[in-house]
Each structure stands twice: as structure tokens, then as C-alpha cells.
Design an enzyme around this catalytic site. Structure first.
Site, mmCIF file in Angstrom:
data_model
loop_
_atom_site.group_PDB
_atom_site.id
_atom_site.type_symbol
_atom_site.label_atom_id
_atom_site.label_comp_id
_atom_site.label_asym_id
_atom_site.label_seq_id
_atom_site.Cartn_x
_atom_site.Cartn_y
_atom_site.Cartn_z
ATOM 1 N N LEU A 83 -18.972 -5.837 1.862
ATOM 2 C CA LEU A 83 -17.771 -6.559 1.410
ATOM 3 C C LEU A 83 -16.691 -5.964 0.545
ATOM 4 C CD1 LEU A 83 -20.448 -8.908 0.997
ATOM 5 C CD2 LEU A 83 -18.786 -10.351 1.240
ATOM 6 N N THR A 102 -10.269 2.567 -0.250
ATOM 7 C CA THR A 102 -11.364 1.851 -0.429
ATOM 8 C C THR A 102 -11.682 1.070 1.033
ATOM 9 O OG1 THR A 102 -11.339 1.307 -2.758
ATOM 10 C CG2 THR A 102 -12.545 -0.328 -1.579
ATOM 11 N N THR A 131 -11.599 -10.078 8.235
ATOM 12 C CA THR A 131 -10.739 -11.245 7.888
ATOM 13 C C THR A 131 -10.079 -11.658 9.032
ATOM 14 O OG1 THR A 131 -8.549 -11.640 6.837
ATOM 15 C CG2 THR A 131 -9.084 -9.452 7.128
ATOM 16 N N ASP A 132 -9.477 -12.832 9.222
ATOM 17 C CA ASP A 132 -8.794 -13.139 10.493
ATOM 18 C C ASP A 132 -7.265 -12.588 10.316
ATOM 19 O OD1 ASP A 132 -7.563 -14.746 8.218
ATOM 20 O OD2 ASP A 132 -7.578 -16.785 9.119
ATOM 21 N N GLU A 133 -6.785 -11.913 9.075
ATOM 22 C CA GLU A 133 -5.585 -11.499 8.973
ATOM 23 C C GLU A 133 -5.360 -10.096 10.015
ATOM 24 O OE1 GLU A 133 -4.100 -11.059 4.953
ATOM 25 O OE2 GLU A 133 -5.558 -13.042 4.227
ATOM 26 N N TYR A 156 -2.615 -4.434 3.469
ATOM 27 C CA TYR A 156 -4.225 -5.162 3.514
ATOM 28 C C TYR A 156 -4.694 -5.176 5.064
ATOM 29 C CZ TYR A 156 -7.849 -8.471 3.112
ATOM 30 O OH TYR A 156 -8.948 -9.273 3.303
ATOM 31 N N SER A 157 -4.039 -6.082 5.833
ATOM 32 C CA SER A 157 -4.524 -6.301 7.045
ATOM 33 C C SER A 157 -4.829 -4.973 8.135
ATOM 34 C CB SER A 157 -3.896 -7.453 7.568
ATOM 35 O OG SER A 157 -2.532 -7.143 7.794
ATOM 36 N N LYS A 160 -7.909 -3.146 6.788
ATOM 37 C CA LYS A 160 -8.875 -3.903 7.439
ATOM 38 C C LYS A 160 -9.211 -3.815 8.987
ATOM 39 C CE LYS A 160 -11.502 -6.221 5.419
ATOM 40 N NZ LYS A 160 -12.660 -5.977 4.497
ATOM 41 N N ILE A 212 5.733 -20.805 -5.303
ATOM 42 C CA ILE A 212 5.536 -20.971 -3.724
ATOM 43 C C ILE A 212 6.435 -19.991 -3.381
ATOM 44 C CG2 ILE A 212 5.749 -22.684 -1.943
ATOM 45 C CD1 ILE A 212 3.652 -23.493 -3.751
ATOM 46 N N TYR A 213 6.004 -19.167 -2.321
ATOM 47 C CA TYR A 213 6.862 -17.922 -1.658
ATOM 48 C C TYR A 213 7.508 -18.754 -0.350
ATOM 49 C CZ TYR A 213 3.595 -14.599 -3.825
ATOM 50 O OH TYR A 213 2.593 -13.764 -4.500
ATOM 51 N N ASP A 286 10.257 -14.828 -0.957
ATOM 52 C CA ASP A 286 9.113 -14.707 0.046
ATOM 53 C C ASP A 286 8.623 -13.525 0.020
ATOM 54 O OD1 ASP A 286 7.271 -15.607 1.703
ATOM 55 O OD2 ASP A 286 9.083 -15.832 3.274
ATOM 56 N N HIS A 290 5.517 -11.713 5.411
ATOM 57 C CA HIS A 290 4.616 -12.731 5.502
ATOM 58 C C HIS A 290 4.276 -13.225 6.412
ATOM 59 C CE1 HIS A 290 4.070 -16.288 2.301
ATOM 60 N NE2 HIS A 290 2.888 -16.155 3.193
HETATM 61 P P1 NAD Z 1 -12.616 -9.577 -4.321
HETATM 62 O O1 NAD Z 1 -11.376 -8.871 -4.560
HETATM 63 O O2 NAD Z 1 -13.124 -10.775 -4.907
HETATM 64 O O3 NAD Z 1 -13.995 -8.527 -4.630
HETATM 65 C C1 NAD Z 1 -14.056 -7.287 -4.174
HETATM 66 C C2 NAD Z 1 -15.198 -6.546 -4.768
HETATM 67 O O4 NAD Z 1 -15.323 -5.211 -4.257
HETATM 68 C C3 NAD Z 1 -14.947 -6.445 -6.328
HETATM 69 O O5 NAD Z 1 -16.355 -6.955 -6.917
HETATM 70 C C4 NAD Z 1 -14.756 -5.160 -6.548
HETATM 71 O O6 NAD Z 1 -14.969 -4.576 -7.837
HETATM 72 C C5 NAD Z 1 -15.382 -4.357 -5.610
HETATM 73 N N1 NAD Z 1 -14.855 -3.084 -4.995
HETATM 74 C C6 NAD Z 1 -13.431 -2.813 -4.665
HETATM 75 N N2 NAD Z 1 -13.310 -1.565 -4.739
HETATM 76 C C7 NAD Z 1 -14.547 -0.932 -4.518
HETATM 77 C C8 NAD Z 1 -14.940 0.287 -4.151
HETATM 78 N N3 NAD Z 1 -14.116 1.406 -4.063
HETATM 79 N N4 NAD Z 1 -16.401 0.628 -4.322
HETATM 80 C C9 NAD Z 1 -17.289 -0.465 -4.722
HETATM 81 N N5 NAD Z 1 -16.714 -1.589 -4.971
HETATM 82 C C10 NAD Z 1 -15.648 -2.052 -4.870
HETATM 83 O O7 NAD Z 1 -12.848 -9.749 -2.708
HETATM 84 P P2 NAD Z 1 -13.408 -11.242 -1.798
HETATM 85 O O8 NAD Z 1 -12.369 -12.038 -1.795
HETATM 86 O O9 NAD Z 1 -14.706 -11.460 -2.336
HETATM 87 O O10 NAD Z 1 -13.445 -10.321 -0.439
HETATM 88 C C11 NAD Z 1 -14.557 -9.765 -0.112
HETATM 89 C C12 NAD Z 1 -14.450 -9.380 1.311
HETATM 90 O O11 NAD Z 1 -14.246 -10.413 2.329
HETATM 91 C C13 NAD Z 1 -13.491 -8.237 1.604
HETATM 92 O O12 NAD Z 1 -13.990 -7.282 2.541
HETATM 93 C C14 NAD Z 1 -12.263 -8.858 2.110
HETATM 94 O O13 NAD Z 1 -11.384 -8.152 2.990
HETATM 95 C C15 NAD Z 1 -13.174 -10.220 3.128
HETATM 96 N N6 NAD Z 1 -12.551 -11.385 3.039
HETATM 97 C C16 NAD Z 1 -12.025 -12.058 2.244
HETATM 98 C C17 NAD Z 1 -11.247 -13.226 2.395
HETATM 99 C C18 NAD Z 1 -10.671 -14.247 1.404
HETATM 100 O O14 NAD Z 1 -10.256 -15.181 1.546
HETATM 101 N N7 NAD Z 1 -10.845 -13.750 -0.070
HETATM 102 C C19 NAD Z 1 -11.357 -13.944 4.027
HETATM 103 C C20 NAD Z 1 -11.731 -13.178 4.625
HETATM 104 C C21 NAD Z 1 -12.444 -11.756 4.304
HETATM 105 P P1 TYD Z 2 -3.260 -15.651 -0.999
HETATM 106 O O1 TYD Z 2 -4.198 -16.479 -1.736
HETATM 107 O O2 TYD Z 2 -2.674 -14.518 -1.610
HETATM 108 O O3 TYD Z 2 -4.012 -15.150 0.476
HETATM 109 P P2 TYD Z 2 -3.705 -14.343 1.855
HETATM 110 O O4 TYD Z 2 -2.222 -13.909 1.644
HETATM 111 O O5 TYD Z 2 -4.662 -13.511 1.931
HETATM 112 O O6 TYD Z 2 -3.472 -15.692 2.977
HETATM 113 O O7 TYD Z 2 -1.880 -16.295 -0.458
HETATM 114 C C1 TYD Z 2 -2.211 -17.589 0.378
HETATM 115 C C2 TYD Z 2 -0.966 -17.998 0.857
HETATM 116 O O8 TYD Z 2 -0.263 -18.535 -0.250
HETATM 117 C C3 TYD Z 2 -0.058 -17.095 1.498
HETATM 118 O O9 TYD Z 2 0.781 -17.777 2.625
HETATM 119 C C4 TYD Z 2 0.848 -16.581 0.438
HETATM 120 C C5 TYD Z 2 0.892 -17.924 -0.375
HETATM 121 N N1 TYD Z 2 1.344 -17.655 -1.910
HETATM 122 C C6 TYD Z 2 2.170 -18.349 -2.759
HETATM 123 O O10 TYD Z 2 3.109 -19.097 -1.772
HETATM 124 N N2 TYD Z 2 2.435 -18.025 -3.861
HETATM 125 C C7 TYD Z 2 1.427 -17.500 -4.610
HETATM 126 O O11 TYD Z 2 1.744 -17.320 -5.900
HETATM 127 C C8 TYD Z 2 0.391 -16.898 -3.946
HETATM 128 C C9 TYD Z 2 -0.671 -15.663 -4.612
HETATM 129 C C10 TYD Z 2 0.087 -16.980 -2.664
#
Ligand code: NAD
Ligand code: TYD
Length: 349
Positions: A83, A102, A131-133, A156-157, A160, A212-213, A286, A290
């Protein structure tokens, strides 16, 4: 101990719930949490399991190959649940290389270590959390399935998607046993307050604007984080080799409707007059590139493994708000010091 599982990113939001899911439910496993503790990692997320006999924490950066090699040789894991990542789209726009390092290089380092450690692949598994992204953006209709073509837009996407391709390449080239899960947006306790839901909870508590973006019509499919951890457990143990599984909540919200619902629940819980929090909503510039809409078709994981979300969105959101209201010290701590909230002046209109 009959199995050692290395979980990367276990101090982060989703990772901490996955670590807990495994430490509590599999007392015979040794769970090794590998995390470099970036701004997003926090060991307080795991305070309730840190003394468990089957849990070990290792502060290691997955981009540090020699440290990773030493770690693999010492623990000799049979399973890896990966993760660790840079996870915030806005940060990836300002610093894409951190995401390449990373998310791409770090993932390939782990794949290389698994490939060199595992002489035979019997009982081994590399589970990559994605991720779905990676699928890009949907129009008004349709859902992402496991067969949807990858079409990432943000750094980011793209990072991934690249790591997903490497994981598949290691299966196709070297036979490494792998499985990939692609999940929709998570929410719940321990979510870092730079993402939409925890940012808005945090700002409502401080009477700060809720950014809100764009027009706020962007749509996301929200899943309670504990349901994601349950899905990862199922796929890790029972998913088909070399397969991918989509995980989602069948729970689409536009950002503006979601934030309004959050404001309503927060006003009720804080005993504030209805409409108080909504007045904090502020439309801002925005996000570049996006994605308009994400939505997951989670039919496969339901049909094959019987998984479905266990809580409704109303229940999950209410539990999430309650958690933040009971953990204001956590909020204060993670938003002070090293961390600078990402939303900055260039996003305001
Ligand atoms: P997060 O940012 O909360 O946590 C990431 C963790 O990875 C942190 O603890 C950080 O310290 C650690 N990390 C970062 N870089 C590192 C490195 N170089 N070496 C070791 N550790 C490192 O992320 P999250 O939201 O918990 O997401 C976890 C995983 O799930 C990610 O791979 C993300 O792409 C995926 N994901 C997240 C979501 C979401 O909605 N948050 C949805 C789908 C998939
Ligand atoms: P986010 O929580 O950053 O997740 P992701 O971009 O991975 O989907 O954002 C969720 C949605 O909310 C996205 O459409 C961007 C929007 N957003 C805002 O409108 N305002 C904000 O301050 C943030 C952080 C996100």
C-alpha cells in the site's frame, strides 16, 4: 507463526486498517509493517495493536534498495500487501517525481526483492493495492470494470497505472504470483485531512472555508475504509492468481452534495443551527486535469468472493465524523509541524 506477511504503508490511512484486520484476525501470522513515516504516516493509527505479539514495525523507505534487501532477508515474507504510496492528486501536480520515486521505483524495488527471495512460488503472493483512478474519467453513464482500458490523467494516477503494469509484467515475465485490487475513494477514521472528507470535517471544526474545486459537480464513489480492508483480506487469501478485482461502494456522490450532507450531519452533532456549516462552502479554482466521474462495478468481487460493503454511507459517514470529534488531538498533531496543508493560495479564486 506459520506465515510472514509484509504490509507496506501500514502507518497510513488504509494501511493501518489493513494491518489491524490482519493482526487481529490472524494471530498465527507475523505481520511486518514497513513504512518510512512520511507526513501521511503515523504510528498512532496503530496504537491498539502495537504491542500484539504477531506485529512488528520496520521504518524503511521502499526506495532504499539495500535496506529493503536486508529486510527481505531477515523476515523472508511469503506474502506482500503493498500500500505504500504518495496518494494525493494535488501533491502529484506540484511534485510528480516524488510519485514516480515511491509509486513506480518503490514498487519495482519490492517486486525485485520478492523475485530474488522466492525460489519457488508455492504459497507466495504479491498483492498490489491500486486505485480506480488508473481507468481515467467516466462520462455521465457507465462503470469501471476489470476490463476497462487504463487511461490515467494525473501524475498520481499515471504513477499508479505504471506500477500496476509492472506488477502484471512480473507475473507475465517471471511467473511471480500476483493479484491487484483497484478501489474507489475511501473514507473513515485516520484519513489524512488533505483529502476532501477529513479536510471538510477539520475545517468545519475550525470555522474555516470548505474549498470546492470548480463547479462541485465532480463525482466520486465512496467506500468505508474498513470494508476495503475486509476486501483486501478476501482477495489476498482467495483471489485468483494474476487477476484483478475492482472494489467500490456503489455509492456515487457529487462533491457538492457530499459536502452538504457532511455539513448537515456536523451541524446536528455539534448542536449548531442548521445551515451553519454550509455557509462555509467556498467555490475555488478547479484542479487541473480534474477527472469528472469515477464509479466502480464491484460485481466480480461480489460474485467470486461474496464481498459487499457492510455499512451504508449514512452509517459510515456518521461513524467517521464521530471518530474525528473524539480525536481532535490526532487532528491537531497531524496538521502541525512538518505537514503544511496542501490547499494553498493558487487554488483560491
Ligand atoms: P496514505 O497517504 O494515507 O498513506 C501512505 C503510507 O505510505 C504512509 O504511511 C506513508 O508513510 C507510506 N509511504 C509513503 N512513501 C513511502 C516510502 N517511500 N516508503 C515507505 N513508506 C512510504 O495513503 P492511503 O490513502 O492509505 O492509500 C494507501 C494505498 O491505497 C495507496 O497505494 C493508494 O494509491 C491506494 N488507494 C487509496 C485510495 C484512497 O481513497 N485513499 C483509494 C484506492 C487506492
Ligand atoms: P480527494 O479527496 O483529493 O480524492 P481524489 O482526488 O483522489 O478523488 O478529492 C475528492 C474530490 O473532491 C475530487 O473531485 C477533488 C475534490 N476536492 C475539492 O473539491 N476540494 C478539496 O479541497 C479537495 C481536497 C478535493
Amino acid at each position: 507463526m506459520n506465515k510472514t506477511i509484509l504490509i507496506t504503508g501500514g502507518a497510513g490511512f488504509i494501511g493501518s486498517h489493513v494491518v489491524r484486520q490482519f493482526v487481529v484476525n490472524y494471530p498465527d501470522y507475523k505481520i511486518v509493517n514497513v513504512d518510512s513515516l512520511t507526513y501521511a504516516g503515523n504510528l498512532e493509527n496503530l496504537i491498539d495493536v502495537e504491542d500484539a505479539p504477531n506485529y512488528i514495525f520496520e521504518k524503511v523507505d521502499i526506495t532504499d534498495r539495500p535496506r529493503l534487501r536486508e529486510l527481505f532477508e531477515r523476515h523472508r515474507p511469503e506474502g506482500i500487501i503493498h500500500l505504500a504510496a504518495e496518494s494525493h492528486v494535488d501533491r502529484s501536480i506540484s511534485d510528480p517525481l516524488a510519485f514516480v520515486n515511491t509509486n513506480v521505483i518503490g514498487t519495482v524495488n519490492l517486486l525485485e526483492e520478492a523475485r530474488s527471495l522466492w525460489d519457488d512460488f508455492e504459497g507466495k503472493r504479491f498483492h498490489h493495492i491500486s486505485t480506480d483512478e488508473v481507468f481515467g474519467a467516466l462520462g455521465e453513464h457507465g462503470l469501471f470494470t476489470e476490463d476497462t482500458k487504463y487511461d490515467p490523467h494525473s501524475p498520481y494516477s499515471a504513477s499508479k497505472a505504471s506500477s500496476d503494469h509492472f506488477v502484471r509484467a512480473y507475473h507475465d515475465t517471471y511467473g511471480l504470483p500476483i493479484v491487484i485490487t483497484n478501489c474507489s475513494n475511501n473514507y473513515g477514521p485516520n484519513h489524512f485531512p488533505e483529502k476532501l472528507i477529513p479536510l471538510c470535517i477539520s475545517n468545519i471544526l475550525q470555522n474555516k472555508p470548505l474549498p470546492i474545486y470548480g463547479d462541485g459537480r465532480y463525482t466520486r464513489d465512496w467506500l468505508y475504509v474498513i470494508d476495503h480492508a475486509r476486501a483486501i483480506d478476501l482477495v489476498f487469501h482467495r483471489g485468483q492468481n494474476a487477476s484483478s478485482y475492482n472494489i467500490g461502494g456503489f455509492n456515487e456522490w457529487t462533491n457538492i452534495d457530499l459536502v452538504k450532507e457532511l455539513c448537515k450531519q456536523m451541524d446536528e452533532k455539534l448542536g449548531r443551527e442548521a445551515g451553519t456549516s454550509e455557509r462555509l462552502i467556498t467555490y475555488v479554482k478547479d484542479r487541473p486535469g480534474h477527472d469528472i466521474r469515477y464509479a466502480i462495478d464491484a460485481t466480480k468481487i461480489n460474485a467470486e468472493l461474496g464481498w459487499k460493503p457492510s455499512v451504508t454511507f449514512q452509517e459510515g459517514l456518521s461513524a467517521t465524523i464521530d471518530w474525528y470529534l473524539s480525536n481532535t488531538e490526532w487532528l491537531k498533531k497531524v496538521t502541525s509541524g512538518e505537514y503544511q496543508r496542501y490547499y494553498v493560495e493558487h487554488y483560491s479564486k
